[in-house]
Write an enzyme that holds these catalytic residues in place. Structure first.
Site, short mmCIF file in Angstrom:
data_model
loop_
_atom_site.label_atom_id
_atom_site.label_comp_id
_atom_site.label_asym_id
_atom_site.label_seq_id
_atom_site.Cartn_x
_atom_site.Cartn_y
_atom_site.Cartn_z
N HIS A 105 0.82 -1.21 0.00
CA HIS A 105 0.00 0.00 0.00
C HIS A 105 0.86 1.26 0.00
O HIS A 105 2.03 1.24 0.39
CB HIS A 105 -0.93 0.00 1.20
CG HIS A 105 -2.03 -1.01 1.09
ND1 HIS A 105 -3.03 -1.11 2.01
CD2 HIS A 105 -2.28 -1.97 0.15
CE1 HIS A 105 -3.87 -2.08 1.66
NE2 HIS A 105 -3.42 -2.62 0.54
N GLU A 107 0.79 3.87 1.91
CA GLU A 107 1.25 4.26 3.24
C GLU A 107 2.50 3.47 3.62
O GLU A 107 3.48 4.05 4.14
CB GLU A 107 0.16 4.01 4.29
CG GLU A 107 -1.14 4.74 4.02
CD GLU A 107 -2.17 3.92 3.22
OE1 GLU A 107 -3.37 4.11 3.46
OE2 GLU A 107 -1.76 3.10 2.37
N CYS A 131 -6.20 1.22 5.61
CA CYS A 131 -6.69 -0.06 6.12
C CYS A 131 -6.07 -0.32 7.49
O CYS A 131 -5.18 0.41 7.93
CB CYS A 131 -6.32 -1.18 5.13
SG CYS A 131 -4.56 -1.61 5.13
N CYS A 134 -2.17 -0.84 7.43
CA CYS A 134 -1.44 0.43 7.33
C CYS A 134 -1.56 1.23 8.62
O CYS A 134 -0.61 1.91 9.02
CB CYS A 134 -1.94 1.23 6.12
SG CYS A 134 -1.44 0.48 4.56
#
Length: 176
Positions: A105, A107, A131, A134
Site C-alpha cells: 500500500h 502508506e 486499512c 497500514c
C-alpha cells in the site's frame, strides 16, 4: 520643467516617491488562489498515485514533518524485485490471481521510503482512508496526524474500518 532645471534634491525626492509607489504596490499584493499547504501535499499524493500500475486502484501517500518538508512518498505497487508483469493485478481466489497478497500500500511505501530516520509527530497525507494493516504501521512509526482525501471506506470491511479508527483513537492520532 525640464529635468535639467530641477535641483538634485527635488530630483532625488521624486525618485524616492516613485520607488515607494512601486514597493508599496508590490510588497503587499500577494497573489490569491495559491494552494494551501494541505492542498499542496494532497495534490502530490494524487501525482504519486499515478505511478501505480494497478488498473483499478491508484493510491498515493506523502509524509510531511513539522517544518512542512516532505520526508516520504509512496504509491500502491508490487514489492521491489517483484515484476509488475509476473504478479496479478486482479482480485481472485488463489495466490496466482489475488493482488491483495502482494501489493504494498501507498502508506507502507511512504514509510519504507522515508528520508529521515525518525518520523514521529509527522503528518501523513493519503488519497484514501488507511486499512488496519497500514494503521498499524502508522501507529508504530509515531505519525500523529493522518489527512485522507476519500472518506468513503467501501474498500474496507466494517471490521477493518473500526480497527483503524480504534487504533488511531488509542494512539492519539488525529484523522481527518
Amino acid at each position: 520643467m525640464k529635468k535639467s532645471d530641477m535641483s538634485e534634491e527635488a530630483e532625488s525626492s521624486m525618485e524616492t516617491t516613485e520607488l515607494k509607489k512601486i514597493h508599496s504596490s508590490t510588497d503587499s499584493a500577494q497573489r490569491s488562489g495559491y494552494l494551501k499547504w494541505d492542498e499542496y501535499f494532497m495534490a502530490l499524493c494524487f501525482v504519486s498515485a499515478q505511478r501505480s500500475k494497478d488498473p483499478n486502484t491508484q493510491v498515493g501517500a506523502c509524509i510531511v514533518n513539522q517544518d512542512k518538508r516532505i520526508v516520504g512518498m509512496g504509491y500502491n505497487g508490487m514489492p521491489d524485485g517483484c515484476s509488475d508483469t509476473k504478479f496479478p493485478w486482479t482480485m481472485g481466489d488463489t495466490a496466482e490471481t489475488d493482488k491483495h497478497l502482494y501489493v504494498c500500500h501507498a502508506e507502507l511505501n511512504a514509510i519504507a521510503n522515508k528520508i529521515q530516520a525518525d518520523i514521529r509527530n509527522c503528518t501523513l497525507f493519503v488519497t484514501r482512508f488507511p486499512c488496519h494493516e497500514c494503521a498499524k504501521l502508522i501507529v508504530q512509526s509515531g505519525i500523529k496526524e493522518v489527512n485522507f482525501y476519500e472518506s468513503e471506506t467501501t474498500h474496507l470491511t466494517s471490521k477493518d474500518e473500526e480497527a483503524t479508527y480504534k487504533m488511531f483513537v488509542h494512539a492519539n492520532i488525529s484523522a481527518k
